[in-house]
Each structure stands twice: as C-alpha cells, then as structure tokens.
Design a protein around this motif. Structure first.
Motif, PDB file in Angstrom:
ATOM      1  N   ASN A   1       4.213   5.745  -8.984  1.00 54.22           N
ATOM      2  CA  ASN A   1       4.192   6.508  -7.743  1.00 54.22           C
ATOM      3  C   ASN A   1       3.660   7.930  -7.968  1.00 54.22           C
ATOM      4  OD1 ASN A   1       5.161   4.423  -6.149  1.00 54.22           O
ATOM      5  ND2 ASN A   1       7.300   5.078  -6.273  1.00 54.22           N
ATOM      6  N   ASP A   2       4.074   8.546  -9.072  1.00 52.94           N
ATOM      7  CA  ASP A   2       3.612   9.902  -9.372  1.00 52.94           C
ATOM      8  C   ASP A   2       2.121   9.919  -9.696  1.00 52.94           C
ATOM      9  OD1 ASP A   2       6.163  10.794  -8.967  1.00 52.94           O
ATOM     10  OD2 ASP A   2       6.650  11.037 -11.089  1.00 52.94           O
TER      11      ASP A   2
ATOM     12  N   VAL B   1      -4.328  10.845  -5.103  1.00 58.31           N
ATOM     13  CA  VAL B   1      -4.667  11.149  -3.709  1.00 58.31           C
ATOM     14  C   VAL B   1      -4.611  12.639  -3.419  1.00 58.31           C
ATOM     15  CG1 VAL B   1      -3.856   8.888  -2.948  1.00 58.31           C
ATOM     16  CG2 VAL B   1      -2.281  10.847  -2.899  1.00 58.31           C
TER      17      VAL B   1
ATOM     18  N   ILE C   1      -0.070   7.871  -8.438  1.00 65.69           N
ATOM     19  CA  ILE C   1      -0.742   7.729  -7.143  1.00 65.69           C
ATOM     20  C   ILE C   1      -0.817   9.080  -6.445  1.00 65.69           C
ATOM     21  CG2 ILE C   1      -0.519   6.738  -4.834  1.00 65.69           C
ATOM     22  CD1 ILE C   1       0.717   4.262  -6.162  1.00 65.69           C
ATOM     23  N   ALA C   2       0.264   9.844  -6.510  1.00 63.11           N
ATOM     24  CA  ALA C   2       0.289  11.158  -5.869  1.00 63.11           C
ATOM     25  C   ALA C   2      -0.804  12.061  -6.436  1.00 63.11           C
ATOM     26  CB  ALA C   2       1.661  11.807  -6.049  1.00 63.11           C
TER      27      ALA C   2
ATOM     28  N   ASP D   1      -1.979  14.749  -3.819  1.00 66.28           N
ATOM     29  CA  ASP D   1      -0.689  15.273  -3.365  1.00 66.28           C
ATOM     30  C   ASP D   1       0.136  15.870  -4.499  1.00 66.28           C
ATOM     31  OD1 ASP D   1      -1.251  14.559  -0.800  1.00 66.28           O
ATOM     32  OD2 ASP D   1      -0.131  12.662  -0.858  1.00 66.28           O
TER      33      ASP D   1
ATOM     34  N   THR E   1       0.843  -1.194   0.000  1.00 63.42           N
ATOM     35  CA  THR E   1       0.000   0.000   0.000  1.00 63.42           C
ATOM     36  C   THR E   1       0.880   1.245   0.000  1.00 63.42           C
ATOM     37  OG1 THR E   1      -1.762  -1.125   1.216  1.00 63.42           O
ATOM     38  CG2 THR E   1      -1.832   1.268   1.177  1.00 63.42           C
ATOM     39  N   ILE E   2       0.554   2.180  -0.883  1.00 65.45           N
ATOM     40  CA  ILE E   2       1.242   3.469  -0.931  1.00 65.45           C
ATOM     41  C   ILE E   2       0.185   4.561  -0.829  1.00 65.45           C
ATOM     42  CG2 ILE E   2       2.687   5.018  -2.300  1.00 65.45           C
ATOM     43  CD1 ILE E   2       3.949   2.594  -3.610  1.00 65.45           C
ATOM     44  N   ASP E   3       0.250   5.347   0.211  1.00 65.88           N
ATOM     45  CA  ASP E   3      -0.714   6.435   0.432  1.00 65.88           C
ATOM     46  C   ASP E   3      -2.156   5.930   0.368  1.00 65.88           C
ATOM     47  OD1 ASP E   3       1.319   8.280   0.747  1.00 65.88           O
ATOM     48  OD2 ASP E   3       1.310   8.868  -1.365  1.00 65.88           O
ATOM     49  N   GLY E   4      -2.377   4.732   0.887  1.00 62.20           N
ATOM     50  CA  GLY E   4      -3.715   4.177   0.907  1.00 62.20           C
ATOM     51  C   GLY E   4      -4.145   3.515  -0.383  1.00 62.20           C
ATOM     52  N   VAL E   5      -3.281   3.504  -1.383  1.00 61.73           N
ATOM     53  CA  VAL E   5      -3.597   2.904  -2.685  1.00 61.73           C
ATOM     54  C   VAL E   5      -2.927   1.534  -2.784  1.00 61.73           C
ATOM     55  CG1 VAL E   5      -3.332   3.122  -5.193  1.00 61.73           C
ATOM     56  CG2 VAL E   5      -3.843   5.147  -3.804  1.00 61.73           C
TER      57      VAL E   5
END
Length: 419
Positions: A249-250, A256, A252-253, A258, A201-205
């Motif tokens: 990763n980007d 969410v 996902i940012a 960010d 999980t990364i930042d809830g994803v």
C-alpha cells in the motif's frame, strides 16, 4: 549485508534472486549450491525511487552479473566441489576440482573450471543429482519451477522496517522491474504458494490480494504474529510491488504521488555506494543487548566483546556494495557512526577481529585474503574493503566444497566460512 526480506514474497520474485548475493560474498559462498534457484537483477531504471520512505533497509540486486563469465565459472566450480564430489560425477565434471583441505585446500590449476559441462544437466536419480550442472541450466530450472524467466528480470530492490520484537507484524517488500506479463506473475504467485488471488484497485493501481482460506485450522499452535501473506501491485508495465499489505500500500502511495520515496540518511548512504555494484545496500543499525551479546559471542570466541557491542550501538547506518572489476570480486562496506571516537573504536576493533580470524583459520589462501582486508577511518566513517582475484575465489570455493562434502577439515577454525 542487510537481511533481505525474501520471506514476504518468496513464492514469486524471490524465486529469482539469491544466487547474485551468494556469488558476491567474498567469492566463497557460491559453494552453497542449494541457493542457486534464485536470481533477479537491475538495469538503468530506478526501482529505489519507488521504495516508500521510513524503511530501515534497502538492497538492490543487478542481474547483469549473470552475463559475467565469472558467474558461470564460480557456479561450475561450486557444483563440482559439492554435488560433483558427493555423487562421484563424471571425470569431465570433477577433474578441475580435486580438493585437498590441507594448505590452500585446492590445486593451483584453474583452467578447466567450466570445461566438461553439457548444455543440458545429466539425468538425476537423487535430489542432489537434480541440482543443475551449470548456470544456464539453473536459470532454466528457475523458469520451469516458477513460470518466470529470471533472464527477463531487470531490477529488484528489497526494503524492510525493523521490528522491536517478533510480536509486531512484519513490514517487508520489493519493487521488481522485469519483462514479465501480469498474468504470469499472478499465476506464479498462486502456484508456488498455493494461494488464490483476487484483483482489486487501490488508487487506480491494480492489486492482487490473497483470498483468505477459511479451511485453515485457526487453533493451530503458533508463536508471534502469523506469517504475512504476499500482496502484488502492478505499478506499471513490467513493474511490480510484492510484499506485506502495508508495504505494498505504501509503495502504491509513492507510485501515485501521494507519498515520498525513501530519502534522508539511508538514501544518502545507499547513493554513496559503488554504482557498479551488482549488490548495493544500506541499513540502519539496531541496538543490541550488550550483556547478551557478550555472553553468546564471548563464549564462542573467548573474548570480551563488550566494547565492540557498545560501539555497535553507537553506529548509524551501514552501506556497501559487491562488485566485479579487473577479474576480481570486490566488497566495500561503509560504516557511518555517530562520533569520530566511535569510528576510531570500530576501526580498531574490526582490524583486531580480522587479525584474530586470520590467525585461527587453517587455510593459507583464506588467511591471506583476510589479512588483505583494508580498514580505514575518515572522520565518523569507517570503510572496510577487499578484492579477491577470481582464481583465488575459485580455490576458496573448492576448499569450502571439501568441507561441505565432508572431505575437508572439520576443526572449528577450518570450518567457519568467513567473508
């Protein structure tokens, strides 16, 4: 057309993509039967809003083109002109595509393009004969091979950052909206790439990352950085991100909140393309070595292309779309330059190259299509557009097919497909 970064996620979503683009390119590249294993597309949702800012190219593909009769017809034409011709297929499969490379390179009659095709492909005895005989069967084959039904795909937007050299790590990915289950996506990725995935999980994803294979030979000879592994993020129900680790990763940012989605001149250029295009794209220009380009292209064309290369280095963003309208295949490209002088040079040089190609090609239909290309300048922007009637596109597909199967002319002018 931008470079679509399928390599970073070729084992999953890209197994449902490229047929759309190849159906698009001038109506002639459909003869490349080998690419018809890939299809993906788009609906009214906006995957572009999930692409991270700072990328250098974006390209969206729309699956609604698969519902067009044009797609089935051109696929059938391409099949008959290549696989059917090379295997001596049944009379019903090849009647409509008897190709004669001289002149227009095809009969004037197109009525039977999609006639004579069964719902199921015939029994294959060779790799060539394993190519599905119609578009429906090709989509079924895609699902069989990947475990993902391309008909359930809605939208895919590719994105990529340029690399100054090939020693830099690759940055590429895609956002895909499709009615695929999470388990099916991961299973397809694992099966098609021989890669094991573990979820985290990364930042809830939820993210599926590849498990490193310790048995790989670290001493294996390679050049440049290793091919990046594919990561998968589940952005929402039926919404996925595929690509290199940093690209995912980007994304996902952005998802969410960010980070910001792609914006600025690249986004503006993309938004200004035709919204009915089944391929829409925008990409930043990347400087080229003028001397090297003149050496390579100059040797092939016999022309001094220094002026063209210098003008290219003053370009800003190129965007465009491929579309179907009024029974025609259309292409519209917009070249945004940094000055009106450069735009004038680009327009003049583009028109000159079109004229040279048209004069060299040994096919009346293709020559006519090239000469019908419209090149206009408006301030710092150059627009290049052309519409090809579907009947004409089918004739060109058969002509290209005759070249691919060796039954057509093989001279340099005749054997250089141009879009």
């Amino acid at each position: 057309m931008p470079s679509i970064p399928t390599g970073a996620f070729g084992s999953t979503a890209a197994k449902a993509v490229v047929v759309v683009a190849f159906l698009a390119i001038g109506g002639v590249a459909a003869a490349e039967i080998g690419v018809f294993e890939d299809v993906v597309g788009q609906d009214d949702s906006d995957a572009i809003d999930q692409v991270p800012d700072g990328v250098d190219s974006v390209a969206t593909l729309d699956a609604s083109v698969l519902e067009e009769d044009v797609s089935a017809r051109l696929y059938a034409t391409a099949y008959n002109a290549t696989v059917g011709a090379s295997t001596g297929g049944s009379e019903s499969e090849t009647t409509a595509t008897t190709a004669t490379p001289a002149g227009d390179g095809a009969d004037e009659t197109d009525e039977d393009e999609t006639d004579g095709f069964d719902d199921e492909p015939r029994t294959a005895t060779s790799p060539v004969e394993m190519v599905p005989a119609n578009l429906s069967a090709a989509l079924d084959e895609t699902e069989n091979q990947t475990g993902l039904d391309p008909r359930a795909a809605e939208e895919v937007t590719f994105f990529e950052k340029q690399r100054e050299n090939y020693t830099q790590p690759r940055y590429a990915g895609a956002v895909v909206h499709a009615d695929w289950t999470e388990s099916a996506v991961v299973e397809a990725a694992s099966n098609n790439s021989d890669t094991e995935y573990e979820n985290t999980t990364i930042d809830g994803v939820t993210v599926y990352q590849p498990v490193e294979n310790e048995s790989e030979d670290e001493d294996e000879l390679s050049f440049g950085p290793p091919e990046p592994e594919e990561w998968i993020a589940v952005l929402d129900d039926g919404e996925y991100a595929f690509g290199t680790q940093q690209a995912v990763n980007d994304t996902i940012a952005v998802a969410v909140g960010d980070a910001d989605p792609v914006d600025g001149d690249l986004r503006s250029a993309y938004e200004e393309t035709r919204d009915d295009g089944y391929v829409r794209y925008a990409q930043r220009s990347q400087n080229v070595n003028v001397t090297r380009i003149n050496q390579t292209m100059g040797q092939r064309t016999g022309l001094n292309v220094t002026a063209y290369a210098e003008a290219y280095n003053d370009l800003h963003v190129t965007s465009g779309s491929y579309y179907i309208a009024d029974d025609k295949l259309g292409v519209e490209s917009r070249i945004l330059t940094n000055s009106t002088e450069t735009a004038r040079d680009v327009a003049d040089i583009t028109q000159g190259f079109i004229s040279i190609q048209a004069g060299a090609i040994q096919n009346e239909t293709l020559e006519t299509q090239l000469r019908s290309t419209n090149v206009t300048q408006d301030g710092t922007t150059v627009t290049v557009s052309r519409e090809t009637p579907v009947d004409t596109a089918a004739k060109l597909v058969r002509w290209y097919g005759s070249i691919l199967t060796g039954s057509g002319q093989t001279g340099s002018a005749a054997a250089q497909p141009t879009v």
